[in-house]
Write a protein that holds these residues in place. Structure first.
Motif, PDB file in Angstrom:
ATOM      1  N   SER A 113       0.656  -1.242  -0.080  1.00 31.48           N
ATOM      2  CA  SER A 113       0.042  -0.183   0.036  1.00 31.48           C
ATOM      3  C   SER A 113       0.783   1.269  -0.096  1.00 31.48           C
ATOM      4  O   SER A 113       0.451   2.331  -0.659  1.00 31.48           O
ATOM      5  CB  SER A 113      -0.846  -0.054   1.091  1.00 31.48           C
ATOM      6  OG  SER A 113      -0.231   0.007   2.294  1.00 31.48           O
ATOM      7  N   MET A 114       1.846   1.211   0.725  1.00 36.04           N
ATOM      8  CA  MET A 114       2.714   2.516   1.002  1.00 36.04           C
ATOM      9  C   MET A 114       4.291   1.989   0.536  1.00 36.04           C
ATOM     10  O   MET A 114       4.898   3.075   0.753  1.00 36.04           O
ATOM     11  CB  MET A 114       2.440   3.152   2.366  1.00 36.04           C
ATOM     12  CG  MET A 114       1.242   3.339   2.743  1.00 36.04           C
ATOM     13  SD  MET A 114       1.175   3.785   4.522  1.00 36.04           S
ATOM     14  CE  MET A 114       2.435   4.956   4.661  1.00 36.04           C
ATOM     15  N   GLY A 115       4.619   0.953  -0.108  1.00 36.72           N
ATOM     16  CA  GLY A 115       6.028   0.642  -0.037  1.00 36.72           C
ATOM     17  C   GLY A 115       6.942   0.742   0.853  1.00 36.72           C
ATOM     18  O   GLY A 115       8.247   0.691   0.511  1.00 36.72           O
ATOM     19  N   GLN A 116       6.452   0.448   1.914  1.00 36.55           N
ATOM     20  CA  GLN A 116       7.386   0.599   3.126  1.00 36.55           C
ATOM     21  C   GLN A 116       7.644  -1.016   3.937  1.00 36.55           C
ATOM     22  O   GLN A 116       6.642  -1.820   3.818  1.00 36.55           O
ATOM     23  CB  GLN A 116       6.908   1.380   4.371  1.00 36.55           C
ATOM     24  CG  GLN A 116       6.597   2.865   3.837  1.00 36.55           C
ATOM     25  CD  GLN A 116       5.984   3.573   4.624  1.00 36.55           C
ATOM     26  OE1 GLN A 116       5.066   3.122   5.749  1.00 36.55           O
ATOM     27  NE2 GLN A 116       6.002   4.983   4.655  1.00 36.55           N
ATOM     28  N   LEU A 117       8.733  -1.038   4.256  1.00 39.43           N
ATOM     29  CA  LEU A 117       9.412  -2.202   5.210  1.00 39.43           C
ATOM     30  C   LEU A 117       9.538  -1.648   6.558  1.00 39.43           C
ATOM     31  O   LEU A 117      10.233  -0.520   6.630  1.00 39.43           O
ATOM     32  CB  LEU A 117      10.365  -3.016   4.769  1.00 39.43           C
ATOM     33  CG  LEU A 117      10.218  -3.891   3.571  1.00 39.43           C
ATOM     34  CD1 LEU A 117      11.580  -4.371   3.077  1.00 39.43           C
ATOM     35  CD2 LEU A 117       9.130  -5.078   3.997  1.00 39.43           C
ATOM     36  N   GLY A 118       8.842  -2.035   7.732  1.00 35.49           N
ATOM     37  CA  GLY A 118       9.380  -1.650   9.084  1.00 35.49           C
ATOM     38  C   GLY A 118       9.670  -2.726   9.895  1.00 35.49           C
ATOM     39  O   GLY A 118       9.921  -4.032   9.592  1.00 35.49           O
ATOM     40  N   ILE A 119      10.218  -2.300  10.898  1.00 33.02           N
ATOM     41  CA  ILE A 119      10.993  -3.199  11.937  1.00 33.02           C
ATOM     42  C   ILE A 119      10.028  -3.110  13.180  1.00 33.02           C
ATOM     43  O   ILE A 119       9.775  -2.142  13.871  1.00 33.02           O
ATOM     44  CB  ILE A 119      12.193  -2.855  12.416  1.00 33.02           C
ATOM     45  CG1 ILE A 119      13.290  -2.899  10.964  1.00 33.02           C
ATOM     46  CG2 ILE A 119      13.011  -3.712  13.524  1.00 33.02           C
ATOM     47  CD1 ILE A 119      13.506  -3.970  10.149  1.00 33.02           C
ATOM     48  N   VAL A 120       9.531  -4.434  13.726  1.00 33.16           N
ATOM     49  CA  VAL A 120       8.750  -4.249  14.935  1.00 33.16           C
ATOM     50  C   VAL A 120       9.244  -5.424  15.933  1.00 33.16           C
ATOM     51  O   VAL A 120      10.108  -6.367  15.626  1.00 33.16           O
ATOM     52  CB  VAL A 120       7.126  -5.091  14.666  1.00 33.16           C
ATOM     53  CG1 VAL A 120       6.727  -3.735  13.763  1.00 33.16           C
ATOM     54  CG2 VAL A 120       7.149  -6.006  13.877  1.00 33.16           C
ATOM     55  N   ALA A 121       8.937  -5.348  17.209  1.00 37.90           N
ATOM     56  CA  ALA A 121       9.372  -6.126  18.095  1.00 37.90           C
ATOM     57  C   ALA A 121       8.489  -7.594  17.960  1.00 37.90           C
ATOM     58  O   ALA A 121       7.274  -7.479  17.762  1.00 37.90           O
ATOM     59  CB  ALA A 121       9.185  -5.577  19.468  1.00 37.90           C
ATOM     60  N   ILE A 122       8.991  -8.438  18.501  1.00 33.94           N
ATOM     61  CA  ILE A 122       8.231  -9.842  18.403  1.00 33.94           C
ATOM     62  C   ILE A 122       7.943 -10.087  19.749  1.00 33.94           C
ATOM     63  O   ILE A 122       8.948  -9.978  20.633  1.00 33.94           O
ATOM     64  CB  ILE A 122       9.175 -10.957  18.026  1.00 33.94           C
ATOM     65  CG1 ILE A 122       9.439 -10.885  16.705  1.00 33.94           C
ATOM     66  CG2 ILE A 122       8.450 -12.523  18.027  1.00 33.94           C
ATOM     67  CD1 ILE A 122      10.430 -12.057  16.002  1.00 33.94           C
TER      68      ILE A 122
END
Length: 125
Positions: A94-103
Motif C-alpha cells: 500500500s505504501m511501499g514500506q518495510l518496517g521493523i517491529v518487536a516480536i
C-alpha cells in the motif's frame, strides 16, 4: 550502493528479482528507493540485502517504493534481524514500506493466550 531512482511506469515480471539494499535510514544514500511518476507493479521476488554492517532497530521504516503501487511479490527474501525483531510487511503493497517491529516474548504470548481464554470463559457463563 544505495540509490534513489526516478522512473515512469515500472513493473517487475514474474521471473524478476528486485534487490534492494539497506545500509542506514537515509533514502537514496543509505537505502535504495524507487520513485515512480506513474505506477509500480510488483511480481517476482523482492530480495533485501543489509549492507555496511547495518542492523535495523525497532521502529525504523524503510520507504522503498513511492508511486501508484499494485500487485504483490511472489517471494519476500528478507534477511535475519536481531533477536526479538521482525520485518513488518503490512505497508509494503500500500505504501511501499518495510518496517521493523518487536516480536513478543513467548512468555508474553502465553500470558495473553491464557488471559484471552479466561475472558472467553467468563463471557460464556
Amino acid at each position: 550502493s544505495p540509490t534513489l531512482s526516478y522512473v515512469g511506469n515500472f513493473g517487475y515480471g514474474p521471473n524478476a528479482t528486485a534487490i534492494m539494499e539497506i545500509g542506514g535510514t537515509t533514502p537514496g544514500s543509505e537505502f535504495d528507493k524507487i520513485v515512480s511518476s506513474g505506477s509500480i507493479r510488483f511480481d517476482g521476488t523482492l530480495s533485501v540485502d543489509l549492507i555496511n554492517g547495518f542492523m535495523p532497530s525497532i521502529g525504523q521504516i524503510f520507504d522503498l517504493y513511492d508511486g501508484n503501487l499494485s500487485g504483490e511479490f511472489d517471494i519476500l527474501d528478507l534477511p535475519a534481524l536481531s533477536t526479538g525483531l521482525a520485518w513488518d510487511t503490512s505497508n509494503l503493497y500500500s505504501m511501499g514500506q518495510l518496517g521493523i517491529v518487536a516480536i513478543p516474548e513467548p512468555t508474553t504470548l502465553g500470558l495473553l493466550a491464557a488471559a484471552s481464554t479466561l475472558m472467553l470463559r467468563r463471557r460464556s457463563k
